[in-house]
Design a protein around this motif. Structure first.
Motif, PDB file in Angstrom:
ATOM      1  N   THR A 231       0.825  -1.201   0.000  1.00 54.08           N
ATOM      2  CA  THR A 231       0.000   0.000   0.000  1.00 54.08           C
ATOM      3  C   THR A 231       0.860   1.252   0.000  1.00 54.08           C
ATOM      4  N   GLN A 232       0.694   2.086  -1.020  1.00 59.73           N
ATOM      5  CA  GLN A 232       1.394   3.363  -1.051  1.00 59.73           C
ATOM      6  C   GLN A 232       0.738   4.296  -0.055  1.00 59.73           C
ATOM      7  N   THR A 233       1.541   5.058   0.669  1.00 57.89           N
ATOM      8  CA  THR A 233       1.026   6.045   1.607  1.00 57.89           C
ATOM      9  C   THR A 233       1.404   7.430   1.095  1.00 57.89           C
ATOM     10  N   GLU A 234       0.843   8.451   1.693  1.00 55.88           N
ATOM     11  CA  GLU A 234       1.115   9.810   1.213  1.00 55.88           C
ATOM     12  C   GLU A 234       2.554  10.206   1.517  1.00 55.88           C
ATOM     13  N   GLY A 235       3.236  10.655   0.507  1.00 58.16           N
ATOM     14  CA  GLY A 235       4.581  11.185   0.648  1.00 58.16           C
ATOM     15  C   GLY A 235       4.697  12.388  -0.266  1.00 58.16           C
ATOM     16  N   LYS A 236       5.044  13.528   0.291  1.00 52.77           N
ATOM     17  CA  LYS A 236       5.150  14.718  -0.554  1.00 52.77           C
ATOM     18  C   LYS A 236       6.253  15.622  -0.025  1.00 52.77           C
ATOM     19  N   SER A 237       6.710  16.512  -0.909  1.00 52.97           N
ATOM     20  CA  SER A 237       7.793  17.424  -0.580  1.00 52.97           C
ATOM     21  C   SER A 237       7.415  18.834  -1.017  1.00 52.97           C
ATOM     22  N   ASN A 238       7.899  19.814  -0.272  1.00 57.69           N
ATOM     23  CA  ASN A 238       7.712  21.216  -0.625  1.00 57.69           C
ATOM     24  C   ASN A 238       8.866  21.741  -1.476  1.00 57.69           C
TER      25      ASN A 238
ATOM     26  N   GLY B  70       3.307  -2.326   4.370  1.00 56.88           N
ATOM     27  CA  GLY B  70       2.834  -3.676   4.117  1.00 56.88           C
ATOM     28  C   GLY B  70       2.393  -4.278   5.433  1.00 56.88           C
ATOM     29  N   GLU B  71       2.161  -5.563   5.431  1.00 60.14           N
ATOM     30  CA  GLU B  71       1.701  -6.221   6.652  1.00 60.14           C
ATOM     31  C   GLU B  71       2.621  -5.958   7.837  1.00 60.14           C
ATOM     32  N   ASP B  72       3.915  -6.150   7.651  1.00 53.71           N
ATOM     33  CA  ASP B  72       4.874  -5.927   8.734  1.00 53.71           C
ATOM     34  C   ASP B  72       6.071  -5.107   8.268  1.00 53.71           C
ATOM     35  N   LYS B  73       5.880  -4.298   7.207  1.00 57.36           N
ATOM     36  CA  LYS B  73       6.965  -3.494   6.667  1.00 57.36           C
ATOM     37  C   LYS B  73       6.516  -2.049   6.455  1.00 57.36           C
ATOM     38  N   GLN B  74       7.478  -1.147   6.564  1.00 60.39           N
ATOM     39  CA  GLN B  74       7.259   0.264   6.261  1.00 60.39           C
ATOM     40  C   GLN B  74       8.517   0.773   5.574  1.00 60.39           C
ATOM     41  N   GLY B  75       8.377   1.676   4.619  1.00 63.98           N
ATOM     42  CA  GLY B  75       9.543   2.228   3.962  1.00 63.98           C
ATOM     43  C   GLY B  75       9.284   3.624   3.442  1.00 63.98           C
ATOM     44  N   ILE B  76      10.341   4.451   3.473  1.00 58.19           N
ATOM     45  CA  ILE B  76      10.275   5.821   2.971  1.00 58.19           C
ATOM     46  C   ILE B  76      11.500   6.047   2.101  1.00 58.19           C
ATOM     47  N   LEU B  77      11.278   6.444   0.853  1.00 60.40           N
ATOM     48  CA  LEU B  77      12.360   6.737  -0.075  1.00 60.40           C
ATOM     49  C   LEU B  77      12.386   8.233  -0.332  1.00 60.40           C
ATOM     50  N   ILE B  78      13.567   8.836  -0.170  1.00 57.72           N
ATOM     51  CA  ILE B  78      13.746  10.268  -0.396  1.00 57.72           C
ATOM     52  C   ILE B  78      14.877  10.439  -1.400  1.00 57.72           C
ATOM     53  N   THR B  79      14.632  11.218  -2.443  1.00 54.49           N
ATOM     54  CA  THR B  79      15.676  11.492  -3.439  1.00 54.49           C
ATOM     55  C   THR B  79      15.866  12.987  -3.575  1.00 54.49           C
ATOM     56  N   TYR B  80      17.092  13.365  -3.929  1.00 53.62           N
ATOM     57  CA  TYR B  80      17.437  14.768  -4.159  1.00 53.62           C
ATOM     58  C   TYR B  80      18.342  14.818  -5.377  1.00 53.62           C
ATOM     59  N   PHE B  81      17.787  15.276  -6.485  1.00 58.72           N
ATOM     60  CA  PHE B  81      18.549  15.381  -7.724  1.00 58.72           C
ATOM     61  C   PHE B  81      18.525  16.813  -8.220  1.00 58.72           C
ATOM     62  N   THR B  82      19.704  17.281  -8.662  1.00 65.03           N
ATOM     63  CA  THR B  82      19.846  18.653  -9.120  1.00 65.03           C
ATOM     64  C   THR B  82      20.901  18.732 -10.221  1.00 65.03           C
ATOM     65  N   ASN B  83      20.778  19.716 -11.079  1.00 61.50           N
ATOM     66  CA  ASN B  83      21.792  19.991 -12.098  1.00 61.50           C
ATOM     67  C   ASN B  83      22.790  21.041 -11.619  1.00 61.50           C
ATOM     68  N   ASN B  84      22.577  21.576 -10.443  1.00 59.38           N
ATOM     69  CA  ASN B  84      23.454  22.592  -9.870  1.00 59.38           C
ATOM     70  C   ASN B  84      24.715  21.924  -9.318  1.00 59.38           C
ATOM     71  N   GLU B  85      25.840  22.159  -9.966  1.00 57.49           N
ATOM     72  CA  GLU B  85      27.100  21.536  -9.553  1.00 57.49           C
ATOM     73  C   GLU B  85      27.608  22.063  -8.216  1.00 57.49           C
TER      74      GLU B  85
ATOM     75  N   ILE C 140      18.030   8.273  -0.190  1.00 59.33           N
ATOM     76  CA  ILE C 140      18.080   7.592   1.092  1.00 59.33           C
ATOM     77  C   ILE C 140      16.792   6.830   1.287  1.00 59.33           C
ATOM     78  N   TYR C 141      16.905   5.697   1.938  1.00 60.84           N
ATOM     79  CA  TYR C 141      15.755   4.836   2.182  1.00 60.84           C
ATOM     80  C   TYR C 141      15.678   4.549   3.661  1.00 60.84           C
ATOM     81  N   LEU C 142      14.538   4.776   4.239  1.00 63.17           N
ATOM     82  CA  LEU C 142      14.295   4.456   5.643  1.00 63.17           C
ATOM     83  C   LEU C 142      13.479   3.184   5.698  1.00 63.17           C
ATOM     84  N   ARG C 143      14.032   2.166   6.332  1.00 62.15           N
ATOM     85  CA  ARG C 143      13.286   0.900   6.443  1.00 62.15           C
ATOM     86  C   ARG C 143      13.231   0.435   7.882  1.00 62.15           C
TER      87      ARG C 143
END
Length: 91
Positions: free
Chosen positions: A3-10, A21-36, A88-91
């Protein structure tokens, strides 16, 4: 996980996905930029109904989805930072 849960960024360069899931939770956060010249971003993550702590896995220039520590949730909030062009992934 089931089951997807609400995840959003400002921030237009930071994306958040979360699922449970039944006995699992996970949060994936990504940060991608073209700014060197980009630097780490501080993130305040609201975790509603989650656990008290999560294992943090990093995917960046020096980590290949490796465990790098534990993130504690205090009053429903986790404070962490993320490097540019990484995930980063939080599990």
């Amino acid at each position: 996980m089931g089951t997807q849960t609400e995840g959003k960024s400002n921030d237009k360069e930071v994306y958040v996905l979360s699922a449970v899931g039944e006995d699992k939770q996970g949060i994936l956060i990504t940060y991608f930029t073209n700014n060197e010249k980009a630097s780490r971003k501080k993130i305040k993550l609201n975790v509603n109904g989650g656990r008290a702590s999560y294992e943090l896995l990093a995917l960046d220039k020096t980590h290949d989805a490796q465990s790098v520590g534990i993130v504690e949730i205090k009053d429903g909030v986790a404070e962490l930072s993320i490097k540019p062009n990484s995930a980063i992934y939080l599990r």
